[in-house]
Design a protein around this motif. Structure first.
Motif, mmCIF file in Angstrom:
data_model
loop_
_atom_site.group_PDB
_atom_site.id
_atom_site.type_symbol
_atom_site.label_atom_id
_atom_site.label_comp_id
_atom_site.label_asym_id
_atom_site.label_seq_id
_atom_site.Cartn_x
_atom_site.Cartn_y
_atom_site.Cartn_z
ATOM 1 N N GLN A 270 0.817 -1.208 0.000
ATOM 2 C CA GLN A 270 0.000 0.000 0.000
ATOM 3 C C GLN A 270 0.854 1.262 0.000
ATOM 4 O O GLN A 270 0.329 2.363 0.164
ATOM 5 C CB GLN A 270 -0.917 0.000 1.220
ATOM 6 C CG GLN A 270 -2.030 -1.039 1.170
ATOM 7 C CD GLN A 270 -3.084 -0.698 0.125
ATOM 8 O OE1 GLN A 270 -3.625 0.408 0.085
ATOM 9 N NE2 GLN A 270 -3.392 -1.649 -0.741
ATOM 10 N N ALA A 271 2.149 1.097 -0.165
ATOM 11 C CA ALA A 271 3.063 2.232 -0.207
ATOM 12 C C ALA A 271 3.871 2.180 -1.497
ATOM 13 O O ALA A 271 4.323 1.110 -1.917
ATOM 14 C CB ALA A 271 3.995 2.217 1.004
ATOM 15 N N ALA A 272 4.080 3.333 -2.098
ATOM 16 C CA ALA A 272 4.741 3.401 -3.397
ATOM 17 C C ALA A 272 6.169 2.857 -3.344
ATOM 18 O O ALA A 272 6.600 2.139 -4.250
ATOM 19 C CB ALA A 272 4.745 4.844 -3.905
ATOM 20 N N GLU A 273 6.911 3.191 -2.293
ATOM 21 C CA GLU A 273 8.306 2.758 -2.229
ATOM 22 C C GLU A 273 8.429 1.239 -2.125
ATOM 23 O O GLU A 273 9.303 0.635 -2.743
ATOM 24 C CB GLU A 273 9.017 3.441 -1.059
ATOM 25 C CG GLU A 273 9.336 4.902 -1.301
ATOM 26 C CD GLU A 273 10.132 5.119 -2.583
ATOM 27 O OE1 GLU A 273 11.112 4.389 -2.802
ATOM 28 O OE2 GLU A 273 9.763 6.011 -3.367
ATOM 29 N N MET A 274 7.555 0.629 -1.328
ATOM 30 C CA MET A 274 7.595 -0.825 -1.214
ATOM 31 C C MET A 274 7.223 -1.473 -2.545
ATOM 32 O O MET A 274 7.833 -2.462 -2.961
ATOM 33 C CB MET A 274 6.639 -1.297 -0.123
ATOM 34 C CG MET A 274 6.716 -2.795 0.133
ATOM 35 S SD MET A 274 5.676 -3.288 1.527
ATOM 36 C CE MET A 274 6.063 -5.046 1.612
ATOM 37 N N PHE A 275 6.233 -0.894 -3.222
ATOM 38 C CA PHE A 275 5.843 -1.406 -4.542
ATOM 39 C C PHE A 275 7.024 -1.320 -5.505
ATOM 40 O O PHE A 275 7.331 -2.286 -6.213
ATOM 41 C CB PHE A 275 4.654 -0.612 -5.079
ATOM 42 C CG PHE A 275 4.284 -0.952 -6.495
ATOM 43 C CD1 PHE A 275 3.526 -2.076 -6.782
ATOM 44 C CD2 PHE A 275 4.703 -0.146 -7.550
ATOM 45 C CE1 PHE A 275 3.191 -2.405 -8.089
ATOM 46 C CE2 PHE A 275 4.368 -0.460 -8.865
ATOM 47 C CZ PHE A 275 3.610 -1.591 -9.131
ATOM 48 N N LYS A 276 7.700 -0.187 -5.542
ATOM 49 C CA LYS A 276 8.841 -0.007 -6.444
ATOM 50 C C LYS A 276 9.932 -1.034 -6.161
ATOM 51 O O LYS A 276 10.521 -1.604 -7.086
ATOM 52 C CB LYS A 276 9.413 1.405 -6.286
ATOM 53 C CG LYS A 276 8.534 2.513 -6.824
ATOM 54 C CD LYS A 276 9.190 3.863 -6.544
ATOM 55 C CE LYS A 276 8.331 5.025 -6.986
ATOM 56 N NZ LYS A 276 8.969 6.330 -6.650
ATOM 57 N N THR A 277 10.192 -1.271 -4.886
ATOM 58 C CA THR A 277 11.245 -2.205 -4.519
ATOM 59 C C THR A 277 10.899 -3.626 -4.967
ATOM 60 O O THR A 277 11.729 -4.339 -5.538
ATOM 61 C CB THR A 277 11.477 -2.192 -3.001
ATOM 62 O OG1 THR A 277 11.888 -0.874 -2.609
ATOM 63 C CG2 THR A 277 12.559 -3.177 -2.595
#
Length: 285
Positions: A270-277
């Motif tokens: 639910q967070a952009a940075e975790m998705f990107k990683t």
């Protein structure tokens, strides 16, 4: 070897993922405190036998313009038409992006799902940019299981999906922008509010999308239910991928190149940075 694949950057990516998982765990703990009852109420969707996570459960929905049963009955009697820009059996495959992209992101959503709305608000811009850049093409698998939830009922998921078909018939870009507008915080109803069963509300929200604003053909397709039978087909296809015995248990769900993209429990970030990683770790190079 590219810089992003060197040991230092890989270590940094792992550290970012660890930190984001800790933040996600805290958010999950807070969210659980506001759920009705103890934890998340697991509901077996009556028609499709799908186990889904449902929050804000009530003893009935509100603002339903057309019951789920009546909506389905009318859709089945209508002529079938698939929107432009679809592929697959009866046009039930919605793939947006560069068709020669090496990677494919599958996105599983229900238009009444509040967590899907949150995902769109926090991660949607990243997904849209990645599609545009050719990082991956996205295959959208849209369901309507919340309409079958006996505690809320309604036809908003199916009706919004049909309207998305009308937007897709205009262009893939209109589809993405309209989905974003429907999931926007100011527009997305509470789970038990069947606001999307109202065609006029769907058309009102579409005025925020330049490609759809005042577009008579789009509005006619929404009012006439041009893509209602198609929406049923898309929802039926979704049901074959999501369920308690499937890799994707509920929405939102993600797969990248066939692999579930999520935390240890398989939940979509639910967070952009975790998705990107997670994307970076699982892309085909």
């Amino acid at each position: 070897m590219s810089n992003r694949n060197n040991p230092q950057n890989k270590a940094a990516a792992r550290e970012r993922l660890r930190a984001e998982r800790e933040r996600q765990a805290k958010r999950d703990k807070t969210r659980r405190k506001v759920l009705v009852g103890v934890g998340i109420v697991a509901v077996l969707a009556a028609a499709g036998g799908i186990g889904v996570a449902v929050t804000n459960a009530t003893d009935g929905g509100k603002n339903t313009k057309v019951s789920s049963e009546d909506w389905i009955s009318a859709a089945k009697k209508s002529d079938f038409k698939a929107p432009a820009n679809t592929t697959g059996d009866k046009g039930t495959s919605i793939v947006v992006g560069k068709q020669d992209a090496k990677n494919t992101l599958e996105v599983f959503e229900d238009m009444r799902c509040p967590i899907c709305s949150g995902f769109e608000q926090s991660v949607g811009e990243v997904v849209a940019k990645d599609i545009k850049d050719g990082t991956y093409k996205a295959q959208f698998r849209m369901g309507a299981f919340l309409d079958r939830n006996p505690m809320i009922k309604g036809s908003g998921s199916k009706n919004a999906l049909s309207a998305l078909g009308a937007a897709l018939n205009v262009s893939p870009e209109a589809f993405l922008e309209y989905k974003k507008a429907l999931f926007a915080q100011k527009n997305h109803p509470q789970e038990q509010d069947d606001a999307f069963s109202d065609d006029s509300r769907l058309i009102e929200i579409a005025q925020e999308v330049p490609a759809l604003k005042g577009k008579a053909s789009f509005e006619k397709d929404v009012k006439d239910g041009t893509f209602d039978k198609w929406a049923l087909g898309v929802s039926d296809s979704f049901d074959t991928f999501v369920g308690p015995d499937k890799e994707i248990k509920g929405t939102p769900g993600l797969k990248l190149n066939g692999k579930v993209l999520g935390d240890e429990r398989g939940q979509a970030p639910q967070a952009a940075e975790m998705f990107k990683t997670l994307v970076e770790q699982n892309l085909k190079k």
